[in-house]
Write a protein that holds these residues in place. Structure first.
Motif, mmCIF file in Angstrom:
data_model
loop_
_atom_site.group_PDB
_atom_site.id
_atom_site.type_symbol
_atom_site.label_atom_id
_atom_site.label_comp_id
_atom_site.label_asym_id
_atom_site.label_seq_id
_atom_site.Cartn_x
_atom_site.Cartn_y
_atom_site.Cartn_z
ATOM 1 N N ARG A 48 -5.855 0.824 -6.786
ATOM 2 C CA ARG A 48 -7.131 0.395 -7.348
ATOM 3 C C ARG A 48 -7.179 0.590 -8.862
ATOM 4 O O ARG A 48 -7.953 -0.063 -9.559
ATOM 5 C CB ARG A 48 -8.283 1.176 -6.702
ATOM 6 N N LEU A 49 -6.345 1.495 -9.365
ATOM 7 C CA LEU A 49 -6.339 1.784 -10.792
ATOM 8 C C LEU A 49 -5.402 0.860 -11.551
ATOM 9 O O LEU A 49 -5.624 0.577 -12.726
ATOM 10 C CB LEU A 49 -5.916 3.240 -11.027
ATOM 11 N N ASN A 50 -4.359 0.389 -10.872
ATOM 12 C CA ASN A 50 -3.329 -0.399 -11.550
ATOM 13 C C ASN A 50 -3.429 -1.857 -11.138
ATOM 14 O O ASN A 50 -2.697 -2.326 -10.292
ATOM 15 C CB ASN A 50 -1.938 0.150 -11.215
ATOM 16 N N ARG A 51 -4.332 -2.567 -11.724
ATOM 17 C CA ARG A 51 -4.532 -3.973 -11.386
ATOM 18 C C ARG A 51 -3.381 -4.850 -11.876
ATOM 19 O O ARG A 51 -3.192 -5.954 -11.397
ATOM 20 C CB ARG A 51 -5.834 -4.481 -12.017
ATOM 21 N N SER A 52 -2.635 -4.378 -12.863
ATOM 22 C CA SER A 52 -1.558 -5.195 -13.406
ATOM 23 C C SER A 52 -0.425 -5.395 -12.415
ATOM 24 O O SER A 52 0.361 -6.323 -12.538
ATOM 25 C CB SER A 52 -0.992 -4.548 -14.673
ATOM 26 N N ALA A 53 -0.340 -4.521 -11.406
ATOM 27 C CA ALA A 53 0.711 -4.640 -10.388
ATOM 28 C C ALA A 53 0.214 -5.394 -9.173
ATOM 29 O O ALA A 53 0.645 -5.170 -8.068
ATOM 30 C CB ALA A 53 1.201 -3.244 -9.979
ATOM 31 N N ALA A 54 -0.714 -6.333 -9.392
ATOM 32 C CA ALA A 54 -1.386 -7.003 -8.280
ATOM 33 C C ALA A 54 -0.416 -7.717 -7.346
ATOM 34 O O ALA A 54 -0.619 -7.771 -6.146
ATOM 35 C CB ALA A 54 -2.406 -8.008 -8.838
ATOM 36 N N GLY A 55 0.685 -8.274 -7.908
ATOM 37 C CA GLY A 55 1.599 -9.034 -7.079
ATOM 38 C C GLY A 55 2.288 -8.187 -6.032
ATOM 39 O O GLY A 55 2.793 -8.719 -5.060
ATOM 40 N N ARG A 56 2.361 -6.878 -6.203
ATOM 41 C CA ARG A 56 3.020 -6.001 -5.254
ATOM 42 C C ARG A 56 2.031 -5.099 -4.534
ATOM 43 O O ARG A 56 2.390 -4.033 -4.091
ATOM 44 C CB ARG A 56 4.073 -5.153 -5.970
ATOM 45 N N ARG A 57 0.802 -5.538 -4.450
ATOM 46 C CA ARG A 57 -0.197 -4.780 -3.698
ATOM 47 C C ARG A 57 -0.378 -5.411 -2.330
ATOM 48 O O ARG A 57 -0.287 -6.630 -2.172
ATOM 49 C CB ARG A 57 -1.537 -4.783 -4.429
ATOM 50 N N LEU A 58 -0.648 -4.566 -1.333
ATOM 51 C CA LEU A 58 -0.906 -5.104 -0.006
ATOM 52 C C LEU A 58 -2.168 -5.967 -0.012
ATOM 53 O O LEU A 58 -2.176 -7.081 0.499
ATOM 54 C CB LEU A 58 -1.055 -3.960 0.999
ATOM 55 N N ASP A 59 -3.226 -5.449 -0.578
ATOM 56 C CA ASP A 59 -4.507 -6.153 -0.603
ATOM 57 C C ASP A 59 -4.590 -7.002 -1.870
ATOM 58 O O ASP A 59 -4.696 -6.479 -2.977
ATOM 59 C CB ASP A 59 -5.648 -5.137 -0.559
ATOM 60 N N GLN A 60 -4.526 -8.309 -1.701
ATOM 61 C CA GLN A 60 -4.550 -9.216 -2.848
ATOM 62 C C GLN A 60 -5.845 -10.029 -2.916
ATOM 63 O O GLN A 60 -5.927 -11.024 -3.628
ATOM 64 C CB GLN A 60 -3.334 -10.138 -2.800
ATOM 65 N N ARG A 61 -6.865 -9.550 -2.207
ATOM 66 C CA ARG A 61 -8.117 -10.313 -2.175
ATOM 67 C C ARG A 61 -8.858 -10.304 -3.507
ATOM 68 O O ARG A 61 -9.699 -11.167 -3.748
ATOM 69 C CB ARG A 61 -9.045 -9.749 -1.090
ATOM 70 N N HIS A 62 -8.573 -9.310 -4.362
ATOM 71 C CA HIS A 62 -9.262 -9.254 -5.649
ATOM 72 C C HIS A 62 -8.771 -10.351 -6.596
ATOM 73 O O HIS A 62 -9.430 -10.662 -7.585
ATOM 74 C CB HIS A 62 -9.039 -7.888 -6.291
ATOM 75 N N GLN A 63 -7.584 -10.924 -6.296
ATOM 76 C CA GLN A 63 -7.072 -12.001 -7.126
ATOM 77 C C GLN A 63 -7.821 -13.292 -6.832
ATOM 78 O O GLN A 63 -8.255 -13.529 -5.704
ATOM 79 C CB GLN A 63 -5.585 -12.221 -6.852
ATOM 80 N N PRO A 64 -7.984 -14.153 -7.830
ATOM 81 C CA PRO A 64 -8.623 -15.447 -7.576
ATOM 82 C C PRO A 64 -7.871 -16.217 -6.494
ATOM 83 O O PRO A 64 -6.636 -16.185 -6.437
ATOM 84 C CB PRO A 64 -8.533 -16.157 -8.933
#
Length: 299
Positions: free
Chosen positions: A156-172
């Protein structure tokens, strides 16, 4: 079970049922209302509720429906695999019995699938009944570091690593189909040609992680997995997993261990691999405590 004399289907849908209740009838009815020719194969894992009775009462005369009674709970992967020889179509949809498709869902997706021979599997936007995107419909393949970040809430703190997160719903939400590492196991559209390369689901998994195993194998075979954001289905999550939450968690964690041993453990030292496996079972122990405390409080 009678032989079907209906026209050759464009898609064979396989649903594994285990006490899904009235949702099974709803899911089969929605599938049979598709705008393309379909057949529906229900592989039943020894259900003890009235789900098959309801299904037969409502759709039993439709020759596009076949019911395979396994007589016992074989697990998700094995029950899907057992239904495969009955499927007649080149295109195969593995659909959860609590997942509702729209009449044009399959027509729109097979157009994309047929146009992209490099694609081995397609998923779509899987939503809760209120229309909210579910966490699993576009995601990364989990590894120990992703799991640790999620456990400690560091993702939740490291949004820049979004591509390697399980939950990608925060991305457009993408505006067009995109390649992803993993889709929702509740809706997996593939082809017989792809399965000849990859093989069926690994029946060594009983419940959970067999879809992740498949996604890794598809990509290892050079086949892309596509997420289509402008086609959606409704998923009433967990209809077949309500009986014994502790057993579900046990199967889930066994699946995690099997997945890690099979696909990831060789990347790490033996010491670290052992640490990960111990960590998985410690996590299960904590989950078991929570479940038991919850049961006592409800009692």
């Amino acid at each position: 079970m009678t032989e079907s004399h209906s026209p050759a289907p464009a898609v064979s849908l396989i649903l594994v049922n285990y006490n899904a209740g009235p949702l099974l009838t709803d899911a089969v009815g929605a599938a049979l209302a598709s705008s393309v020719p379909v057949e529906v194969i229900v592989s039943d894992n020894g259900s003890r509720d009235d789900s098959l009775e309801r299904l037969r009462r409502t759709h039993g005369r439709d020759e596009r429906l076949r019911i395979l009674e396994n007589g016992a709970n074989l697990g998700f992967a094995a029950a899907n695999n057992r239904a495969l020889p009955l499927a007649r179509a080149e295109r195969l949809l593995f659909l959860n019995p609590d997942c509702l498709v729209a009449p044009d869902t399959l027509e729109r997706l097979i157009t994309i699938l047929d146009a992209h021979p490099e694609v081995g599997m397609i998923g779509c936007l899987v939503c809760d009944p209120d229309g909210t995107e579910q966490v699993a419909c576009r995601r990364a393949i989990p590894d120990p570091w992703i799991a640790l970040q999620r456990l400690l809430r560091l993702d939740r703190l490291n949004r820049s690593a979004a591509g390697r997160r399980l939950d990608q719903r925060h991305q457009p939400l993408p505006t067009e189909p995109v390649e992803v590492e993993a889709i929702s196991g509740s809706f997996m559209l593939t082809t017989r040609r792809a399965l000849e390369q990859v093989g069926p689901l690994d029946a060594g998994y009983f419940l959970h992680c067999e879809d992740l195993d498949w996604f890794v194998r598809f990509q290892s075979a050079g086949l892309k997995i596509l997420f289509v954001p402008n086609v959606s289905v409704i998923h009433h999550k967990g209809a077949c997993s309500t009986g014994d939450p502790l057993a579900v968690e046990r199967h889930k964690h066994r699946g995690m261990v099997r997945f890690f041993r099979k696909h990831q453990m060789q990347r790490y030292s033996r010491l670290f691999g052992g640490f990960v496996i111990v960590g998985i079972w410690v996590h299960f122990g904590l989950k078991a405590v929570v479940i038991r405390l919850g049961s006592r409080s409800r009692a």
